[in-house]
Design a protein around this motif. Structure first.
Motif, PDB file in Angstrom:
ATOM      1  N   PRO A  55      -7.918   7.626 -14.592  1.00  0.00           N
ATOM      2  CA  PRO A  55      -8.317   6.378 -13.941  1.00  0.00           C
ATOM      3  C   PRO A  55      -7.115   5.478 -13.686  1.00  0.00           C
ATOM      4  N   GLN A  56      -6.956   4.994 -12.478  1.00  0.00           N
ATOM      5  CA  GLN A  56      -5.799   4.195 -12.121  1.00  0.00           C
ATOM      6  C   GLN A  56      -6.028   3.605 -10.742  1.00  0.00           C
ATOM      7  N   ASN A  57      -5.002   2.964 -10.200  1.00  0.00           N
ATOM      8  CA  ASN A  57      -5.172   2.321  -8.896  1.00  0.00           C
ATOM      9  C   ASN A  57      -4.836   3.253  -7.746  1.00  0.00           C
ATOM     10  N   LEU A  58      -4.844   4.553  -7.977  1.00  0.00           N
ATOM     11  CA  LEU A  58      -4.586   5.514  -6.922  1.00  0.00           C
ATOM     12  C   LEU A  58      -5.899   6.157  -6.498  1.00  0.00           C
ATOM     13  N   LYS A 107      -3.955   0.896  -2.641  1.00  0.00           N
ATOM     14  CA  LYS A 107      -4.046  -0.358  -1.893  1.00  0.00           C
ATOM     15  C   LYS A 107      -2.962  -1.336  -2.338  1.00  0.00           C
ATOM     16  N   LYS A 108      -2.635  -1.307  -3.650  1.00  0.00           N
ATOM     17  CA  LYS A 108      -1.617  -2.212  -4.193  1.00  0.00           C
ATOM     18  C   LYS A 108      -0.826  -1.485  -5.271  1.00  0.00           C
ATOM     19  N   LEU A 109       0.409  -1.207  -4.994  1.00  0.00           N
ATOM     20  CA  LEU A 109       1.237  -0.464  -5.942  1.00  0.00           C
ATOM     21  C   LEU A 109       1.647  -1.318  -7.142  1.00  0.00           C
ATOM     22  N   LEU A 110       1.753  -0.650  -8.286  1.00  0.00           N
ATOM     23  CA  LEU A 110       2.264  -1.253  -9.506  1.00  0.00           C
ATOM     24  C   LEU A 110       3.636  -0.653  -9.821  1.00  0.00           C
ATOM     25  N   LEU A 111       4.406  -1.336 -10.637  1.00  0.00           N
ATOM     26  CA  LEU A 111       5.694  -0.791 -11.049  1.00  0.00           C
ATOM     27  C   LEU A 111       5.520   0.577 -11.710  1.00  0.00           C
ATOM     28  N   SER A 112       4.450   0.712 -12.473  1.00  0.00           N
ATOM     29  CA  SER A 112       4.209   1.950 -13.219  1.00  0.00           C
ATOM     30  C   SER A 112       3.832   3.124 -12.314  1.00  0.00           C
ATOM     31  N   ASP A 113       3.645   2.866 -11.031  1.00  0.00           N
ATOM     32  CA  ASP A 113       3.343   3.952 -10.099  1.00  0.00           C
ATOM     33  C   ASP A 113       4.598   4.716  -9.669  1.00  0.00           C
ATOM     34  N   SER A 114       5.760   4.198 -10.020  1.00  0.00           N
ATOM     35  CA  SER A 114       6.997   4.903  -9.685  1.00  0.00           C
ATOM     36  C   SER A 114       6.996   6.297 -10.319  1.00  0.00           C
ATOM     37  N   GLY A 115       7.507   7.266  -9.567  1.00  0.00           N
ATOM     38  CA  GLY A 115       7.554   8.621 -10.101  1.00  0.00           C
ATOM     39  C   GLY A 115       7.736   9.642  -8.998  1.00  0.00           C
ATOM     40  N   PHE A 116       7.668  10.879  -9.391  1.00  0.00           N
ATOM     41  CA  PHE A 116       7.827  12.002  -8.472  1.00  0.00           C
ATOM     42  C   PHE A 116       6.445  12.609  -8.288  1.00  0.00           C
ATOM     43  N   PRO A 160       0.825  -1.218   0.000  1.00  0.00           N
ATOM     44  CA  PRO A 160       0.000   0.000   0.000  1.00  0.00           C
ATOM     45  C   PRO A 160       0.855   1.262   0.000  1.00  0.00           C
ATOM     46  N   LEU A 161       0.185   2.384  -0.263  1.00  0.00           N
ATOM     47  CA  LEU A 161       0.878   3.675  -0.321  1.00  0.00           C
ATOM     48  C   LEU A 161       0.045   4.732   0.393  1.00  0.00           C
TER      49      LEU A 161
END
Lengths: 112, 115
Positions: free
Chosen positions: B61-64, B79-88, B18-19
């Motif tokens: 739309p995304q998992n955030l 709730k569940k991070l994806l690799l593509s969520d990496s960023g600033f 999670p985040l």
């Protein structure tokens, strides 16, 4: 947004020369424009703004020009310094609470 | 004077974890609040914005997800991070001026790396 997936264009300028960074905006109804500067690893910082009823505004070493006919905005930096190296974003707004729409950004590299 | 605080500054998380990123603003009332994401060497992507407590607009739309439990607090979650969520990730606030200008002030950013 359509601009976020593009690699940033780069402008290289010799220290002491003038820099001109250009931006094309999309909405002819936009009435307010802002330039931001983002240094590496930091959040963007406000530089200068201009209303649509103006075509030029000057700050300290910076000038913003607005051409509504061709929907073009530019930022001129006089006597560019190494500390000016950063990514520069233009942004437009067309109503009070509507979020700013950012351009794709330009990376300015100053050569000492 | 107004200040904006954003934390954590740096975060490394495994895929599926999670985040929670938090942003608070001081020195102003009823600000507009924003979450942007910036991939390396890319532009600014608006994720969410809020014009008031409990009012969230989603741009992508995304998992955030975002929440605004208090007037000057804005939280970005997953709730569940994806690799593509990496960023600033950048939080920003604004108050519309009498002139109609909506000038955003940004926080220092939170760098998220998902492994």
């Amino acid at each position: 947004g359509e601009n976020v997936g593009l690699h940033l264009p780069t402008l290289s300028v010799q220290e002491g020369d003038n820099s001109i960074i250009n931006c094309a905006y999309s909405n002819s109804a936009s009435d307010y424009f802002i330039w931001y500067k983002q240094e590496s690893g930091k959040g963007p910082q406000f530089i200068i703004d201009i209303r649509s009823n103006m075509d030029k505004r000057q700050g300290q070493r910076v000038t913003v020009l607005l051409n509504k006919t061709v929907k073009h905005l530019s930022l001129q930096i006089a006597a560019t310094q190494p500390g000016d190296s950063a990514v520069y974003f233009c942004a437009e707004s067309f109503s009070g609470n509507t979020p700013l729409v950012f351009g794709k950004g330009t990376r300015l590299s100053v050569i000492a | 004077s107004q200040t904006i605080h954003q934390w954590p500054a740096t975060l490394v998380q495994p895929v599926g974890s999670p985040l929670s990123l938090e942003c608070t603003v001081e020195g102003t009332s009823n600000p507009n609040l924003y979450w942007y994401r910036q991939a390396a060497g890319r532009g600014l992507q608006l994720l969410f914005y809020s014009v008031g407590i409990g009012q969230i607009s989603s741009e992508v739309p995304q998992n955030l997800s975002a929440s605004r439990p208090q007037d000057r607090q804005f939280i970005l979650s997953s709730k569940k991070l994806l690799l593509s969520d990496s960023g600033f990730y950048l939080c920003a606030w604004s108050v519309v001026r009498g002139s109609g200008a909506n000038v955003l002030t940004f926080g220092a950013g939170s760098r998220l790396t998902v492994l």
